[in-house]
Scaffold this motif. Structure first.
Motif, short mmCIF file in Angstrom:
data_model
loop_
_atom_site.label_atom_id
_atom_site.label_comp_id
_atom_site.label_asym_id
_atom_site.label_seq_id
_atom_site.Cartn_x
_atom_site.Cartn_y
_atom_site.Cartn_z
N PHE A 78 0.97 -1.27 -0.04
CA PHE A 78 0.03 -0.19 0.26
C PHE A 78 0.78 1.16 0.10
O PHE A 78 0.60 2.09 -0.77
CB PHE A 78 -1.05 0.10 1.25
N HIS A 79 1.78 1.36 0.77
CA HIS A 79 2.75 2.49 0.94
C HIS A 79 3.46 2.77 -0.41
O HIS A 79 3.48 3.93 -0.87
CB HIS A 79 3.87 2.13 1.92
N PHE A 80 3.75 1.63 -1.16
CA PHE A 80 4.48 1.99 -2.28
C PHE A 80 3.75 2.35 -3.49
O PHE A 80 3.88 3.21 -4.24
CB PHE A 80 5.69 0.95 -2.66
N ILE A 81 2.44 1.65 -3.47
CA ILE A 81 1.38 1.94 -4.49
C ILE A 81 1.15 3.77 -4.46
O ILE A 81 1.01 4.23 -5.28
CB ILE A 81 0.13 1.21 -4.27
N MET A 82 0.78 3.97 -3.13
CA MET A 82 0.15 5.34 -2.80
C MET A 82 1.67 6.39 -3.39
O MET A 82 1.28 7.47 -3.73
CB MET A 82 0.16 5.59 -1.42
N GLY A 83 2.67 5.65 -3.09
CA GLY A 83 4.11 6.69 -3.42
C GLY A 83 3.87 6.93 -5.00
O GLY A 83 4.17 7.83 -5.41
N PHE A 84 3.66 5.69 -5.87
CA PHE A 84 3.56 5.89 -7.17
C PHE A 84 2.54 6.75 -7.78
O PHE A 84 2.73 7.70 -8.73
CB PHE A 84 3.54 4.57 -7.74
N VAL A 85 1.51 6.43 -6.98
CA VAL A 85 0.20 7.21 -7.42
C VAL A 85 0.50 8.80 -7.18
O VAL A 85 0.14 9.65 -8.19
CB VAL A 85 -1.07 6.66 -6.72
N LEU A 86 0.87 9.22 -6.13
CA LEU A 86 1.08 10.36 -5.70
C LEU A 86 2.22 11.27 -6.58
O LEU A 86 2.08 12.21 -6.92
CB LEU A 86 1.51 10.75 -4.27
N ASP A 87 3.17 10.38 -6.69
CA ASP A 87 4.34 10.90 -7.82
C ASP A 87 3.65 11.33 -8.94
O ASP A 87 4.03 12.18 -10.03
CB ASP A 87 5.43 10.00 -8.07
N PHE A 88 2.73 10.35 -9.49
CA PHE A 88 2.29 10.31 -10.92
C PHE A 88 1.35 11.61 -11.02
O PHE A 88 1.30 12.44 -11.88
CB PHE A 88 1.35 9.21 -11.35
N GLN A 89 0.52 11.87 -9.73
CA GLN A 89 -0.35 12.93 -9.85
C GLN A 89 0.40 14.41 -9.75
O GLN A 89 0.18 15.33 -10.37
CB GLN A 89 -1.15 12.95 -8.71
N ASN A 90 1.70 14.21 -8.90
CA ASN A 90 2.29 15.54 -8.81
C ASN A 90 3.02 15.93 -10.25
O ASN A 90 3.07 16.92 -10.48
CB ASN A 90 3.49 15.42 -7.77
#
Length: 221
Positions: free
Chosen positions: A72-84
């Motif tokens: 979960f932590h790393f999926i959220m990291g990828f999602v937030l990086d993509f959004q940013n």
């Protein structure tokens, strides 16, 4: 309204990622404590490892939660990086990033990918063989086998070097990630400065402690 909803969703994701990261810090601290005993007392390391490896609560409740937390932590990291990146103005890319932020903060996704890859290898090296040993091959319990298995993992200089490099990148990841997590959950009071210092100390002591353990076993056996 839509913009406000997107902003709220982004904040919620950051908070969720921060909380999952703080949970993983607890696992990292516990793992470091157990491994550190291998330097001072093989018998203590064997005893703790045997208890953790044969405790139903650890095996069937805490470990699954940990695995879900890591993913979960790393999926959220990828999602937030993509959004940013998607929301970032094109002109911003022309700015001198090094002048505005540290390397660790600009490359969290890179260090995160390396750390995730290392965790995958770690599970493959330790968790998978443990599951096979106990539940597939159904071998008899051997309370003294853990220390020898740990030492064996650090016989290879290549493996030891890659292990050390992974924890060096983890240190950089934690250096920025801990304080970023505190900001995400809105922790800002008179204790903030001290907690930030504690975060920086953790980012140095724990990863470099793991590196020391690996080098100790590599050069002493």
């Amino acid at each position: 309204m839509a913009k406000s909803s997107i902003l709220s969703s982004s904040i919620a994701k950051k908070v969720a990622m921060a909380l999952s990261g703080l949970f993983l810090l607890l696992f990292l601290a516990q793992h470091f404590f157990i491994n550190s005993t291998s330097v001072f007392s093989p018998d203590t390391f064997n005893s703790i490892s045997h208890f953790m490896g044969n405790n139903p609560l650890v095996q069937f409740v805490i470990q699954p939660i940990l695995i879900v937390g890591v993913v979960f932590h790393f999926i959220m990291g990828f999602v937030l990086d993509f959004q940013n990146r998607a929301a970032r103005p094109i002109a911003y890319a022309k700015n001198n990033g090094a002048a505005n932020s540290s390397w660790a903060s600009r490359n969290m996704i890179i260090s995160g990918v390396v750390v995730l890859a290392f965790l995958g290898v770690h599970f493959y090296d330790f968790w998978v063989p443990e599951m096979v040993y106990k539940y597939v091959e159904v071998n008899p319990l051997e309370p003294t086998r853990y220390y020898g298995e740990l030492v064996h993992k650090f016989e290879s200089p290549v493996r030891t070097a890659l292990y050390s490099l992974s924890f060096l990148l983890l240190s950089l990841h934690l250096w920025h990630g801990f304080n970023s997590s505190m900001q995400s959950v809105g922790f800002n009071n008179k204790f903030s400065k001290g907690l930030h210092k504690l975060g920086y100390a953790f980012a140095i002591v724990v990863p470099f402690g793991f590196i020391f353990i690996a080098l100790f076993h590599h050069f002493n056996h």
